[in-house]
Design a protein around this motif. Structure first.
Motif, PDB file in Angstrom:
ATOM      1  N   PHE A   5       0.836  -1.207   0.000  1.00 48.35           N
ATOM      2  CA  PHE A   5       0.000   0.000   0.000  1.00 48.35           C
ATOM      3  C   PHE A   5       0.867   1.251   0.000  1.00 48.35           C
ATOM      4  O   PHE A   5       0.611   2.195  -0.754  1.00 48.35           O
ATOM      5  N   LEU A   6       1.899   1.265   0.841  1.00 54.83           N
ATOM      6  CA  LEU A   6       2.768   2.436   0.929  1.00 54.83           C
ATOM      7  C   LEU A   6       3.518   2.662  -0.377  1.00 54.83           C
ATOM      8  O   LEU A   6       3.675   3.801  -0.812  1.00 54.83           O
ATOM      9  N   LYS A   7       3.951   1.586  -1.010  1.00 49.49           N
ATOM     10  CA  LYS A   7       4.654   1.743  -2.290  1.00 49.49           C
ATOM     11  C   LYS A   7       3.712   2.258  -3.369  1.00 49.49           C
ATOM     12  O   LYS A   7       4.088   3.097  -4.190  1.00 49.49           O
ATOM     13  N   LYS A   8       2.473   1.773  -3.367  1.00 50.78           N
ATOM     14  CA  LYS A   8       1.489   2.259  -4.339  1.00 50.78           C
ATOM     15  C   LYS A   8       1.196   3.734  -4.089  1.00 50.78           C
ATOM     16  O   LYS A   8       1.132   4.531  -5.026  1.00 50.78           O
ATOM     17  N   TYR A   9       1.044   4.096  -2.811  1.00 50.66           N
ATOM     18  CA  TYR A   9       0.798   5.497  -2.449  1.00 50.66           C
ATOM     19  C   TYR A   9       2.003   6.360  -2.830  1.00 50.66           C
ATOM     20  O   TYR A   9       1.840   7.480  -3.335  1.00 50.66           O
ATOM     21  N   GLU A  11       4.078   5.764  -5.319  1.00 55.14           N
ATOM     22  CA  GLU A  11       4.047   5.916  -6.772  1.00 55.14           C
ATOM     23  C   GLU A  11       3.031   6.974  -7.196  1.00 55.14           C
ATOM     24  O   GLU A  11       3.289   7.778  -8.100  1.00 55.14           O
ATOM     25  N   GLU A  12       1.871   6.979  -6.530  1.00 54.68           N
ATOM     26  CA  GLU A  12       0.855   7.993  -6.833  1.00 54.68           C
ATOM     27  C   GLU A  12       1.365   9.385  -6.504  1.00 54.68           C
ATOM     28  O   GLU A  12       1.174  10.326  -7.286  1.00 54.68           O
ATOM     29  N   LEU A  13       2.026   9.517  -5.366  1.00 52.70           N
ATOM     30  CA  LEU A  13       2.576  10.820  -4.984  1.00 52.70           C
ATOM     31  C   LEU A  13       3.641  11.281  -5.971  1.00 52.70           C
ATOM     32  O   LEU A  13       3.681  12.455  -6.344  1.00 52.70           O
ATOM     33  N   ILE A  14       4.463  10.358  -6.405  1.00 55.77           N
ATOM     34  CA  ILE A  14       5.518  10.715  -7.358  1.00 55.77           C
ATOM     35  C   ILE A  14       4.906  11.148  -8.681  1.00 55.77           C
ATOM     36  O   ILE A  14       5.338  12.148  -9.271  1.00 55.77           O
ATOM     37  N   SER A  15       3.881  10.428  -9.155  1.00 59.15           N
ATOM     38  CA  SER A  15       3.257  10.817 -10.428  1.00 59.15           C
ATOM     39  C   SER A  15       2.558  12.170 -10.300  1.00 59.15           C
ATOM     40  O   SER A  15       2.640  13.005 -11.213  1.00 59.15           O
ATOM     41  N   GLU A  16       1.894  12.410  -9.158  1.00 59.50           N
ATOM     42  CA  GLU A  16       1.262  13.714  -8.955  1.00 59.50           C
ATOM     43  C   GLU A  16       2.305  14.811  -8.842  1.00 59.50           C
ATOM     44  O   GLU A  16       2.100  15.927  -9.337  1.00 59.50           O
ATOM     45  N   LYS A  17       3.429  14.503  -8.225  1.00 57.84           N
ATOM     46  CA  LYS A  17       4.502  15.490  -8.084  1.00 57.84           C
ATOM     47  C   LYS A  17       5.100  15.827  -9.453  1.00 57.84           C
ATOM     48  O   LYS A  17       5.390  16.990  -9.738  1.00 57.84           O
ATOM     49  N   ASP A  90       6.330  16.840  -1.168  1.00 59.30           N
ATOM     50  CA  ASP A  90       7.675  16.511  -0.711  1.00 59.30           C
ATOM     51  C   ASP A  90       7.643  15.980   0.719  1.00 59.30           C
ATOM     52  O   ASP A  90       8.300  14.984   1.034  1.00 59.30           O
ATOM     53  N   GLY A  91       6.863  16.632   1.573  1.00 61.19           N
ATOM     54  CA  GLY A  91       6.741  16.175   2.954  1.00 61.19           C
ATOM     55  C   GLY A  91       6.117  14.796   3.047  1.00 61.19           C
ATOM     56  O   GLY A  91       6.574  13.931   3.805  1.00 61.19           O
ATOM     57  N   ARG A  92       5.048  14.589   2.276  1.00 57.77           N
ATOM     58  CA  ARG A  92       4.389  13.280   2.275  1.00 57.77           C
ATOM     59  C   ARG A  92       5.323  12.189   1.775  1.00 57.77           C
ATOM     60  O   ARG A  92       5.372  11.097   2.323  1.00 57.77           O
ATOM     61  N   LEU A  93       6.075  12.487   0.699  1.00 63.17           N
ATOM     62  CA  LEU A  93       7.009  11.493   0.162  1.00 63.17           C
ATOM     63  C   LEU A  93       8.090  11.153   1.183  1.00 63.17           C
ATOM     64  O   LEU A  93       8.482   9.990   1.306  1.00 63.17           O
ATOM     65  N   ASP A  94       8.571  12.150   1.917  1.00 63.04           N
ATOM     66  CA  ASP A  94       9.563  11.885   2.951  1.00 63.04           C
ATOM     67  C   ASP A  94       8.982  10.958   4.019  1.00 63.04           C
ATOM     68  O   ASP A  94       9.644  10.024   4.469  1.00 63.04           O
ATOM     69  N   GLU A  95       7.736  11.232   4.420  1.00 65.37           N
ATOM     70  CA  GLU A  95       7.090  10.391   5.428  1.00 65.37           C
ATOM     71  C   GLU A  95       6.913   8.959   4.925  1.00 65.37           C
ATOM     72  O   GLU A  95       7.198   7.994   5.643  1.00 65.37           O
ATOM     73  N   VAL A  96       6.447   8.817   3.688  1.00 66.22           N
ATOM     74  CA  VAL A  96       6.214   7.481   3.124  1.00 66.22           C
ATOM     75  C   VAL A  96       7.536   6.736   2.966  1.00 66.22           C
ATOM     76  O   VAL A  96       7.621   5.546   3.273  1.00 66.22           O
ATOM     77  N   ASN A  97       8.568   7.437   2.502  1.00 69.74           N
ATOM     78  CA  ASN A  97       9.879   6.787   2.368  1.00 69.74           C
ATOM     79  C   ASN A  97      10.402   6.330   3.718  1.00 69.74           C
ATOM     80  O   ASN A  97      10.988   5.251   3.829  1.00 69.74           O
ATOM     81  N   LEU A  99       8.553   5.478   6.277  1.00 70.18           N
ATOM     82  CA  LEU A  99       7.746   4.329   6.686  1.00 70.18           C
ATOM     83  C   LEU A  99       8.140   3.066   5.930  1.00 70.18           C
ATOM     84  O   LEU A  99       8.178   1.976   6.498  1.00 70.18           O
ATOM     85  N   ILE A 100       8.423   3.217   4.647  1.00 69.79           N
ATOM     86  CA  ILE A 100       8.797   2.051   3.843  1.00 69.79           C
ATOM     87  C   ILE A 100      10.139   1.493   4.311  1.00 69.79           C
ATOM     88  O   ILE A 100      10.319   0.279   4.404  1.00 69.79           O
ATOM     89  N   SER A 101      11.059   2.371   4.645  1.00 65.48           N
ATOM     90  CA  SER A 101      12.379   1.898   5.078  1.00 65.48           C
ATOM     91  C   SER A 101      12.392   1.460   6.533  1.00 65.48           C
ATOM     92  O   SER A 101      13.376   0.888   6.993  1.00 65.48           O
ATOM     93  N   ASN A 102      11.299   1.674   7.248  1.00 65.55           N
ATOM     94  CA  ASN A 102      11.213   1.289   8.651  1.00 65.55           C
ATOM     95  C   ASN A 102      11.235  -0.233   8.758  1.00 65.55           C
ATOM     96  O   ASN A 102      10.531  -0.936   8.062  1.00 65.55           O
ATOM     97  N   LYS A 103      12.043  -0.745   9.645  1.00 66.16           N
ATOM     98  CA  LYS A 103      12.195  -2.195   9.794  1.00 66.16           C
ATOM     99  C   LYS A 103      11.023  -2.823  10.532  1.00 66.16           C
ATOM    100  O   LYS A 103      10.828  -4.025  10.486  1.00 66.16           O
ATOM    101  N   ASP A 104      10.240  -2.023  11.253  1.00 62.20           N
ATOM    102  CA  ASP A 104       9.135  -2.574  12.026  1.00 62.20           C
ATOM    103  C   ASP A 104       7.989  -3.032  11.143  1.00 62.20           C
ATOM    104  O   ASP A 104       7.217  -3.906  11.523  1.00 62.20           O
ATOM    105  N   ILE A 105       7.863  -2.428   9.985  1.00 62.78           N
ATOM    106  CA  ILE A 105       6.759  -2.783   9.096  1.00 62.78           C
ATOM    107  C   ILE A 105       7.222  -3.942   8.226  1.00 62.78           C
ATOM    108  O   ILE A 105       8.095  -3.798   7.393  1.00 62.78           O
ATOM    109  N   GLU A 106       6.670  -5.071   8.458  1.00 61.76           N
ATOM    110  CA  GLU A 106       7.003  -6.252   7.684  1.00 61.76           C
ATOM    111  C   GLU A 106       5.739  -6.800   7.061  1.00 61.76           C
ATOM    112  O   GLU A 106       4.641  -6.571   7.548  1.00 61.76           O
ATOM    113  N   GLN A 107       5.932  -7.539   6.014  1.00 58.08           N
ATOM    114  CA  GLN A 107       4.770  -8.162   5.398  1.00 58.08           C
ATOM    115  C   GLN A 107       4.393  -9.371   6.222  1.00 58.08           C
ATOM    116  O   GLN A 107       5.187 -10.280   6.424  1.00 58.08           O
TER     117      GLN A 107
END
Length: 168
Positions: A5-9, A11-17, A90-97, A99-107
């Motif tokens: 979900f975070l990666k999809k979000y 990608e959406e943020l990057i395309s909107e940016k 930019d702020g949202r992308l920083d937050e999402v990045n 979260l994605i790199s956070n080790k606590d979130i695992e599949q």
């Protein structure tokens, strides 16, 4: 699942940016062109004998220059709004990045095994481990069962791994 979900979000943020960046570039170009055109109109209105004539010499140019000034104010306000949106993205992308790199979130799988099935897996693992002669195929089967167990109960999987290590 959360990472997907975070990666999809992301990608959406990057395309909107990217789209927003194109809009900002277009606005910058329009503002530069309008400023140049306004400067040309104002230069054409500069007349040395303006003070000596009783009428307005370039009424059309003055009217057009005023319209362009109003248009420039509108373009600048749109430009400011788009820059604010860009800062937001930019702020949202920083937050999402982060979260994605956070080790606590695992599949983690959504499929949850029933407690009886888990207990059967554990009993099967213990019976394989209790045998003093453990072959490679049995060891691989036991480790694959632990691999399934690690997502549901990591503490129990650690205990099972310790049992395997002690039996080897």
């Amino acid at each position: 699942m959360i990472k997907d979900f975070l990666k999809k979000y992301q990608e959406e943020l990057i395309s909107e940016k990217i789209q927003l960046k194109e809009d900002i570039d277009l606005l910058e170009t329009k503002i530069r062109e309008e400023k140049k055109f306004l400067a040309l109109l104002e230069d054409s209105n500069e007349s040395y004998f303006k003070e000596f004539t009783p009428r307005d010499i370039n009424a059309k140019n003055n009217k057009m220059a005023e319209e362009i000034r109003n248009y420039l104010v509108e373009l600048n306000s749109n430009y400011d709004k788009k820059l604010q949106k860009m800062n937001f993205f930019d702020g949202r992308l920083d937050e999402v990045n982060a979260l994605i790199s956070n080790k606590d979130i695992e599949q983690t799988p959504i499929i949850v095994k029933a407690p009886e099935i888990i207990q059967q897996d554990i009993d099967a693992d213990e019976s394989v481990i209790s045998d003093s002669s453990v072959s490679n195929s049995e060891l691989i089967a036991c480790l694959s069962n632990i691999k399934d167990l690690i997502l549901l109960d990591p503490y129990r999987a650690q205990i099972e791994l310790e049992k395997i290590i002690s039996s080897i």
